[in-house]
Design an enzyme around this catalytic site. Sequence first.
Site, PDB file in Angstrom:
ATOM      1  N   SER A 128     -48.205-135.953   9.702  1.00 27.88           N
ATOM      2  CA  SER A 128     -48.929-136.644   8.963  1.00 27.88           C
ATOM      3  C   SER A 128     -49.982-135.400   8.179  1.00 27.88           C
ATOM      4  O   SER A 128     -50.103-135.095   9.594  1.00 27.88           O
ATOM      5  CB  SER A 128     -49.011-138.170   8.954  1.00 27.88           C
ATOM      6  OG  SER A 128     -50.034-138.742   8.366  1.00 27.88           O
ATOM      7  N   TYR A 131     -53.328-144.038  14.807  1.00 30.45           N
ATOM      8  CA  TYR A 131     -52.155-143.083  14.605  1.00 30.45           C
ATOM      9  C   TYR A 131     -52.940-141.972  13.812  1.00 30.45           C
ATOM     10  O   TYR A 131     -52.180-141.036  14.153  1.00 30.45           O
ATOM     11  CB  TYR A 131     -52.536-144.289  12.969  1.00 30.45           C
ATOM     12  CG  TYR A 131     -51.375-143.615  11.481  1.00 30.45           C
ATOM     13  CD1 TYR A 131     -49.829-143.756  11.988  1.00 30.45           C
ATOM     14  CD2 TYR A 131     -51.727-141.973  10.957  1.00 30.45           C
ATOM     15  CE1 TYR A 131     -48.756-143.785  10.896  1.00 30.45           C
ATOM     16  CE2 TYR A 131     -50.836-141.532  10.224  1.00 30.45           C
ATOM     17  CZ  TYR A 131     -49.222-142.433   9.653  1.00 30.45           C
ATOM     18  OH  TYR A 131     -48.403-141.422   9.356  1.00 30.45           O
TER      19      TYR A 131
HETATM   20  P1  NAD Z   1     -40.195-146.399   8.204  1.00 30.03           P
HETATM   21  O1  NAD Z   1     -41.244-148.422   8.301  1.00 30.03           O
HETATM   22  O2  NAD Z   1     -39.258-146.684   7.026  1.00 30.03           O
HETATM   23  O3  NAD Z   1     -39.625-146.731   9.122  1.00 30.03           O
HETATM   24  C1  NAD Z   1     -40.036-145.791  10.389  1.00 30.03           C
HETATM   25  C2  NAD Z   1     -38.851-146.194  11.569  1.00 30.03           C
HETATM   26  O4  NAD Z   1     -39.052-145.932  13.139  1.00 30.03           O
HETATM   27  C3  NAD Z   1     -37.502-147.738  11.300  1.00 30.03           C
HETATM   28  O5  NAD Z   1     -36.181-146.608  11.209  1.00 30.03           O
HETATM   29  C4  NAD Z   1     -37.964-148.359  12.336  1.00 30.03           C
HETATM   30  O6  NAD Z   1     -37.040-149.265  12.539  1.00 30.03           O
HETATM   31  C5  NAD Z   1     -37.987-147.023  12.976  1.00 30.03           C
HETATM   32  N1  NAD Z   1     -38.630-147.423  14.327  1.00 30.03           N
HETATM   33  C6  NAD Z   1     -39.911-148.405  14.445  1.00 30.03           C
HETATM   34  N2  NAD Z   1     -40.145-148.690  16.348  1.00 30.03           N
HETATM   35  C7  NAD Z   1     -39.594-147.949  16.274  1.00 30.03           C
HETATM   36  C8  NAD Z   1     -39.431-148.419  17.557  1.00 30.03           C
HETATM   37  N3  NAD Z   1     -40.654-148.886  18.611  1.00 30.03           N
HETATM   38  N4  NAD Z   1     -38.016-146.966  18.372  1.00 30.03           N
HETATM   39  C9  NAD Z   1     -37.721-147.194  17.351  1.00 30.03           C
HETATM   40  N5  NAD Z   1     -37.552-146.948  16.410  1.00 30.03           N
HETATM   41  C10 NAD Z   1     -38.844-147.524  15.861  1.00 30.03           C
HETATM   42  O7  NAD Z   1     -41.280-145.264   7.793  1.00 30.03           O
HETATM   43  P2  NAD Z   1     -41.996-143.909   7.384  1.00 30.03           P
HETATM   44  O8  NAD Z   1     -42.592-143.993   6.203  1.00 30.03           O
HETATM   45  O9  NAD Z   1     -40.233-143.474   7.102  1.00 30.03           O
HETATM   46  O10 NAD Z   1     -42.552-142.975   8.141  1.00 30.03           O
HETATM   47  C11 NAD Z   1     -41.718-142.354   9.187  1.00 30.03           C
HETATM   48  C12 NAD Z   1     -42.536-141.301   9.616  1.00 30.03           C
HETATM   49  O11 NAD Z   1     -43.090-140.524   9.266  1.00 30.03           O
HETATM   50  C13 NAD Z   1     -43.835-141.819  11.217  1.00 30.03           C
HETATM   51  O12 NAD Z   1     -43.875-141.155  11.928  1.00 30.03           O
HETATM   52  C14 NAD Z   1     -44.206-141.704  10.037  1.00 30.03           C
HETATM   53  O13 NAD Z   1     -46.030-141.801  10.878  1.00 30.03           O
HETATM   54  C15 NAD Z   1     -44.616-140.448   9.498  1.00 30.03           C
HETATM   55  N6  NAD Z   1     -45.441-140.179   8.007  1.00 30.03           N
HETATM   56  C16 NAD Z   1     -45.016-141.104   7.019  1.00 30.03           C
HETATM   57  C17 NAD Z   1     -45.573-141.094   5.850  1.00 30.03           C
HETATM   58  C18 NAD Z   1     -45.807-142.340   4.487  1.00 30.03           C
HETATM   59  O14 NAD Z   1     -46.317-141.957   3.752  1.00 30.03           O
HETATM   60  N7  NAD Z   1     -44.753-143.117   4.623  1.00 30.03           N
HETATM   61  C19 NAD Z   1     -46.595-140.557   5.623  1.00 30.03           C
HETATM   62  C20 NAD Z   1     -46.978-139.477   6.357  1.00 30.03           C
HETATM   63  C21 NAD Z   1     -46.595-139.348   7.959  1.00 30.03           C
END
Ligand code: NAD
Length: 260
Positions: A142, A155
């Site tokens: 991130s 986080y």
């Molecule tokens: P999201 O909530 O859409 O997806 C998260 C996924 O992780 C889902 O499939 C969920 O079921 C799974 N998950 C959650 N807890 C879990 C567990 N205990 N075991 C297995 N799977 C689990 O989130 P996203 O926005 O797609 O985020 C994905 C990654 O990207 C994360 O690591 C997040 O920190 C990172 N990220 C997201 C953003 C953003 O703006 N969306 C920005 C920077 C980084």
Amino acid sequence: MLKGKNAVVTGSTSGIGLGTAKELAKAGCNVILNSFTDNEDDHALAAEIEKTYGVTARYIQADMSKGEACVRLIEEATKALGSVDILVNNAGIQFVAPIEEFPPEKWDAILAINLSSSFHTIRAALPGMKKAGWGRIVNIVSAHGLTASPFKSAYVSAKHGMMGLTKTVALETAEVDITCNAICPGYVMTPLVEAQIPEQMKVHNMSREDVIREVMLDRQPSKEFATVEEIGGTAVFLCSPPARQITGTSISVDGGWTAL
Ligand code: NAD
């Protein structure tokens, strides 16, 4: 480009994980989807990827907050596909509160899912990659792996930890054809971000549109969300031949956030 390679993407039933699994499948990879749930929809996502991209895709339930489940995921993925050549550590959750009010159990959960799970999956996957003489590890970190924001202590700590893990694994694998890199997205519109909007509307007493522009995209100079396809495409690049010498570093996909 990645035809015949086998990939595991943790936390891949929605958002960036699912987008990345699809981009890898589009490039010819067989993929393992994962989350902590086990219902028909999860398996249907894998079936849809198989049908759309003509690759093998499976769903494996494993709770990334538990070390033994992370190891089991890699073992079952190896059994299902024959190897794990590409590992994308993506599973992540968020919780926002001032540190004095931050629930210790949320701290533990975020550290477990957003950081420790990658230690466990990498530890389990590396022997197979070393034996095969090829491996690509992509950690979805991130902008918060490089910079901080208030109220996101767990986080930001976990994501900074991921940067350290990325560099260390890269050094330990530098003499083999294995790379380990981070992708640092800014805001990407996914369920994780969508879930933060109502709370932010309340806190700031703002409309949805104003929260998106004035609060969320305030630090993203492009004033646009990155897309899951852009994050997935960056992961595909990191697994492609021109990225062979890229290891132990990060690529920001953040509309200029970390240039500020
Ligand atoms: P999201 O909530 O859409 O997806 C998260 C996924 O992780 C889902 O499939 C969920 O079921 C799974 N998950 C959650 N807890 C879990 C567990 N205990 N075991 C297995 N799977 C689990 O989130 P996203 O926005 O797609 O985020 C994905 C990654 O990207 C994360 O690591 C997040 O920190 C990172 N990220 C997201 C953003 C953003 O703006 N969306 C920005 C920077 C980084």
